[in-house]
Design an enzyme around this catalytic site. Structure first.
Site, PDB file in Angstrom:
ATOM      1  N   GLY A  14       0.852  -1.227  -0.192  1.00  0.00           N
ATOM      2  CA  GLY A  14      -0.087   0.007  -0.001  1.00  0.00           C
ATOM      3  C   GLY A  14       0.831   1.054   0.186  1.00  0.00           C
ATOM      4  O   GLY A  14       0.677   1.968  -1.047  1.00  0.00           O
ATOM      5  N   ASN A  90      10.990   0.106   3.191  1.00  0.00           N
ATOM      6  CA  ASN A  90       9.528   0.242   3.623  1.00  0.00           C
ATOM      7  C   ASN A  90       8.862  -0.988   3.968  1.00  0.00           C
ATOM      8  O   ASN A  90       7.770  -1.148   4.692  1.00  0.00           O
ATOM      9  CB  ASN A  90       8.934   0.826   2.318  1.00  0.00           C
ATOM     10  CG  ASN A  90       7.515   0.483   2.382  1.00  0.00           C
ATOM     11  OD1 ASN A  90       6.809   1.253   3.245  1.00  0.00           O
ATOM     12  ND2 ASN A  90       6.828  -0.231   1.631  1.00  0.00           N
ATOM     13  N   ALA A  91       9.416  -2.215   3.791  1.00  0.00           N
ATOM     14  CA  ALA A  91       8.935  -3.528   4.265  1.00  0.00           C
ATOM     15  C   ALA A  91       8.418  -3.460   5.599  1.00  0.00           C
ATOM     16  O   ALA A  91       9.362  -3.212   6.226  1.00  0.00           O
ATOM     17  CB  ALA A  91       9.707  -4.699   3.875  1.00  0.00           C
ATOM     18  N   GLN A 152       1.096  -3.900  20.551  1.00  0.00           N
ATOM     19  CA  GLN A 152       1.999  -3.814  19.683  1.00  0.00           C
ATOM     20  C   GLN A 152       3.396  -3.669  20.161  1.00  0.00           C
ATOM     21  O   GLN A 152       4.226  -2.949  19.957  1.00  0.00           O
ATOM     22  CB  GLN A 152       1.801  -2.672  18.638  1.00  0.00           C
ATOM     23  CG  GLN A 152       0.863  -2.976  17.570  1.00  0.00           C
ATOM     24  CD  GLN A 152       0.851  -2.021  16.253  1.00  0.00           C
ATOM     25  OE1 GLN A 152       1.142  -1.002  16.644  1.00  0.00           O
ATOM     26  NE2 GLN A 152       0.775  -2.515  15.140  1.00  0.00           N
ATOM     27  N   TYR A 155       5.841  -4.714  17.413  1.00  0.00           N
ATOM     28  CA  TYR A 155       5.915  -3.508  16.261  1.00  0.00           C
ATOM     29  C   TYR A 155       6.506  -2.140  16.741  1.00  0.00           C
ATOM     30  O   TYR A 155       7.357  -1.432  16.157  1.00  0.00           O
ATOM     31  CB  TYR A 155       4.564  -3.483  15.756  1.00  0.00           C
ATOM     32  CG  TYR A 155       4.355  -2.513  14.601  1.00  0.00           C
ATOM     33  CD1 TYR A 155       4.463  -3.029  13.452  1.00  0.00           C
ATOM     34  CD2 TYR A 155       3.803  -1.200  14.535  1.00  0.00           C
ATOM     35  CE1 TYR A 155       4.189  -2.363  11.939  1.00  0.00           C
ATOM     36  CE2 TYR A 155       3.733  -0.526  13.427  1.00  0.00           C
ATOM     37  CZ  TYR A 155       3.817  -0.995  12.173  1.00  0.00           C
ATOM     38  OH  TYR A 155       3.836  -0.327  11.129  1.00  0.00           O
ATOM     39  N   GLY A 186       1.206   7.778  10.393  1.00  0.00           N
ATOM     40  CA  GLY A 186      -0.068   7.183  11.289  1.00  0.00           C
ATOM     41  C   GLY A 186      -0.573   6.250  10.834  1.00  0.00           C
ATOM     42  O   GLY A 186      -0.070   5.330  10.153  1.00  0.00           O
TER      43      GLY A 186
END
Ligand code: CAA
Length: 248
Positions: A14, A90-91, A152, A155, A186
């Site tokens: 995306g 970016n992955a 998260q 993450y 965001g």
């Protein structure tokens, strides 16, 4: 002047697609890195669909969790297209869970894809950038690396770590014409966000002063800005694109 070469990892996703398009519009030769477990058919379909819309992108396979796979990917790019001048790390993936339920797999997968990847990919482009005296490295982090997010721990840790990497590397290569920056989006209207549990996203959108998700192109625009030749004095920065959800 020869077109500069840009590699966008996770380029078929995306945010990745929007980044590829903005770099293309800036006159770069853009290569989208993909992994998807080696499923080339998805990447080929993506490439064709982009071509139909006027965007010519190269695609190259590379597993960003694997150092050797990244070495092979960069060798292939070097042979076929030339040296990478602009790298967009970016992955990224999510494996959301409250910490007490988080499995070792959920922890390690996220750290490998989102954080280890910075080492695995950047290591193969940095010396060439230093030799040529030019480079742009842009790391796509997240608001949740800045503020933390319930569910998260993995993450948020990886995304916060990305900016530590940015600041250290930025200092090491500043005198060599290379800038290293972080972008922290965001909640962006992508497949990743659409997979959140029902109700969770609505609660988050209610906290965003702009009252909506970001569009991927709003992230692509900032990445292209940082990749521009004229952005040569911005390094070690972390640019938030979060609709005002987190101000600091
Ligand atoms: N704040 C406080 N409490 C919360 C909460 C929050 N944000 N979210 C859930 N809880 C509470 C629930 O109310 C519930 O409480 P009770 O037990 O008292 O009823 C409890 O936590 C549920 O805990 P569980 O361990 O049972 O967890 P679950 O299986 O329901 O899942 C979750 C919890 C993993 C956090 C899930 O709600 C979730 O995935 N939330 C979304 C997290 C998120 O924002 N992810 C971002 C994805 S997009 C992205 O990452 C892109 C980017 O960069 C922004």
């Amino acid at each position: 002047m020869k077109k500069r070469i840009a590699l966008v990892t996770g380029g078929t996703g995306g945010i990745g697609t929007a980044v590829c398009r903005h770099l293309h519009d800036q006159g770069r030769r853009v290569i989208a890195g993909y992994s998807r477990g080696g499923d080339k058919s998805f990447a080929l379909a993506w490439q064709t669909s982009q071509q139909e819309q006027g965007y010519d992108f190269e695609i190259v396979y590379g597993d960003v969790t694997n150092y050797q796979s990244c070495a092979t990917m960069l060798d292939e790019i070097g042979t076929q297209y030339g040296a990478v001048d602009i790298l967009v790390n970016n992955a990224g993936i999510t494996r959301d869970s409250t910490f007490r339920k988080m499995s070792p797999e959920q922890w390690h997968e996220v750290i490998k894809v989102n954080l280890d990847s910075l080492y695995n990919v950047t290591q193969h482009v940095i010396n060439g950038m230093i030799e040529r005296g030019f480079g742009r490295i842009i790391n796509i982090s997240s608001i949740n690396g800045q503020k933390g997010q319930f569910g998260q721990a993995n993450y948020s840790a990886a995304k916060a770590g990305m900016h530590g990497f940015t600041k250290a590397l930025a200092q090491e290569v500043a005198a060599k014409g290379i800038t290293v920056n972080t972008v922290s989006p965001g909640y962006v209207a992508t497949e990743m966000v659409s997979k959140m549990p029902p109700g969770a996203l609505e609660k988050i959108v209610a906290q965003i002063p702009l009252g909506r998700l970001a569009e991927p192109r709003e992230v692509g625009h900032v990445v292209a800005f940082l990749a521009a030749e004229e952005s040569s004095y911005i390094t070690g920065a972390n640019i938030a694109i979060n609709g005002g959800q987190h101000m600091f």
